[in-house]
Design a protein around this motif. Sequence first.
Motif, mmCIF file in Angstrom:
data_model
loop_
_atom_site.group_PDB
_atom_site.id
_atom_site.type_symbol
_atom_site.label_atom_id
_atom_site.label_comp_id
_atom_site.label_asym_id
_atom_site.label_seq_id
_atom_site.Cartn_x
_atom_site.Cartn_y
_atom_site.Cartn_z
ATOM 1 N N UNK A 37 -39.413 -4.870 21.401
ATOM 2 C CA UNK A 37 -40.462 -5.795 21.181
ATOM 3 C C UNK A 37 -41.224 -5.352 20.123
ATOM 4 N N UNK A 38 -41.730 -6.407 19.204
ATOM 5 C CA UNK A 38 -42.419 -5.879 18.111
ATOM 6 C C UNK A 38 -43.603 -5.184 18.521
ATOM 7 N N UNK A 41 -43.066 -1.536 18.817
ATOM 8 C CA UNK A 41 -42.724 -1.014 17.577
ATOM 9 C C UNK A 41 -44.253 -0.718 16.892
ATOM 10 N N UNK A 42 -45.006 -1.686 16.906
ATOM 11 C CA UNK A 42 -46.148 -1.743 16.155
ATOM 12 C C UNK A 42 -46.954 -0.623 16.546
ATOM 13 N N UNK A 44 -45.818 2.155 17.343
ATOM 14 C CA UNK A 44 -45.677 3.703 16.742
ATOM 15 C C UNK A 44 -46.311 3.851 15.357
ATOM 16 N N UNK A 45 -46.526 2.763 14.680
ATOM 17 C CA UNK A 45 -47.477 2.831 13.485
ATOM 18 C C UNK A 45 -48.241 1.622 13.399
ATOM 19 N N UNK A 47 -50.910 -1.192 12.342
ATOM 20 C CA UNK A 47 -51.268 -1.768 11.106
ATOM 21 C C UNK A 47 -52.188 -0.992 10.261
ATOM 22 N N UNK A 48 -52.204 -0.681 9.080
ATOM 23 C CA UNK A 48 -52.932 0.325 8.281
ATOM 24 C C UNK A 48 -54.482 -0.599 8.196
ATOM 25 N N UNK A 50 -57.281 -1.800 5.852
ATOM 26 C CA UNK A 50 -57.265 -2.238 4.533
ATOM 27 C C UNK A 50 -57.708 -1.410 3.340
ATOM 28 N N UNK A 51 -57.071 -0.743 2.610
ATOM 29 C CA UNK A 51 -57.482 0.467 1.919
ATOM 30 C C UNK A 51 -57.365 -0.092 0.346
ATOM 31 N N UNK A 52 -58.609 0.239 -0.352
ATOM 32 C CA UNK A 52 -58.197 -0.263 -1.810
ATOM 33 C C UNK A 52 -58.098 0.955 -2.486
ATOM 34 N N UNK A 53 -57.050 0.734 -3.181
ATOM 35 C CA UNK A 53 -56.593 2.119 -4.329
ATOM 36 C C UNK A 53 -57.302 1.967 -5.465
ATOM 37 N N UNK A 54 -57.914 1.090 -6.015
ATOM 38 C CA UNK A 54 -58.525 1.048 -7.270
ATOM 39 C C UNK A 54 -59.957 0.953 -6.887
ATOM 40 N N UNK B 42 -48.243 -4.123 2.283
ATOM 41 C CA UNK B 42 -49.085 -5.044 2.103
ATOM 42 C C UNK B 42 -48.917 -6.047 1.179
ATOM 43 N N UNK B 300 -37.535 5.766 20.660
ATOM 44 C CA UNK B 300 -38.057 4.441 20.959
ATOM 45 C C UNK B 300 -37.301 3.346 21.316
#
Lengths: 54, 309
Positions: A37-38, A41-42, A44-45, A47-48, A50-54, B42, B300
């Motif tokens: 099942x999605x 699984x989700x 497990x990790x 969804x991150x 939102x991160x800005x790298x710049x 992303x 899992x």
Amino acid sequence: AVATVSAALERRATSGTYSPSKQETSSAPPGLGGRLESEVWTELKPPPPCERLI
Amino acid sequence: QRKVCKKIQKQINVRVTTMDAELEFAIQPSTTGKQLFDQVVKTVGLREIWFFGLQYVDSKGYATWLKLNKKVQQQDVRKDAILQFKFRAKFFPEDVAEELIQDITQRLFFLQVKDSILADETYCPPETSVLLASYAVQAKYATYDPDKHKSGYLANDRLLPERVSSQHKMTKDQWEERIQTWHAEHGIMPREDAMIEYLKIAQDLEMYGVNYFEIQNKKKTSLYLGVDALGLNVYEKNDKLTPKIGFPWSEIRNISFNDRKFVIKPIDKKAPDFVFYVERLRINKRILALCMGNHELYMRRRKPDTIEV
């Protein structure tokens, strides 16, 4: 104390161990599980954020 | 909306290549592997992220997986003007048809597996190579149409492993003809289905999804260790297809390394430990990390679905 820390760090750096059998959940059924099942699984990790790298 | 940094930090340029795209990012000295990885998934819109990782070539020339919990800059990446990474599948599903849900995941796996077969890294017998090529052709050209796909339409495609096309007494045209015949057989099969059919056949190849490491046993005999979704296997040097000894996850009590030595302890107390040596400590770290990741996914898959009430 400092010596102990560095020895521990060194030990961590040059050795490692993992026990697959200890990780097994006793409730896990033998053989294959059903369709993955999605959602499961989700978990497990997640969804991150939102991160800005710049 | 630019974040205001207290300190002006020097930006680092990073190039990430997926199987079908090239991405460029600028990161900070403080950026972690996870932040970079998150940015990549992303950008490509991938949600089935647990299979993938970022690979780079370290200062010793070894292909290495980027650690997510450490700063990118603090890992052994070559300090070139642009840091180069490959976004690749690190773990493989046990069954592609069951586990790969998103189109993008299926496509990335298809392209990576196809590359590995064409480069002869994953051994594939000639007949199977032809069938796989025909699915790849279906994925690229869709339905075979004699009006559109005139003789020679496959001339510029890389279709077969070098080993196959060179070992048989067939001309390039003859190979293409055989592949074309199969292509016509696939009828109106959608492209996405052709990719999955390709993967379904490929995942039964002995070398599919196996990470091989050169090892030496106590007697100094050179062997290969293979790590895959189901456990560990030991192969003789001249045969990467047939394991000599197999250690499925359920039969391993623990695995451990100390410097260049690695020990596999079976659950069965009567069975002997399997001890081997690798050339460098970092290889043992890599083997253990792959074992842990593969085993985590293995568990899992077998976890009963928890029913929320």
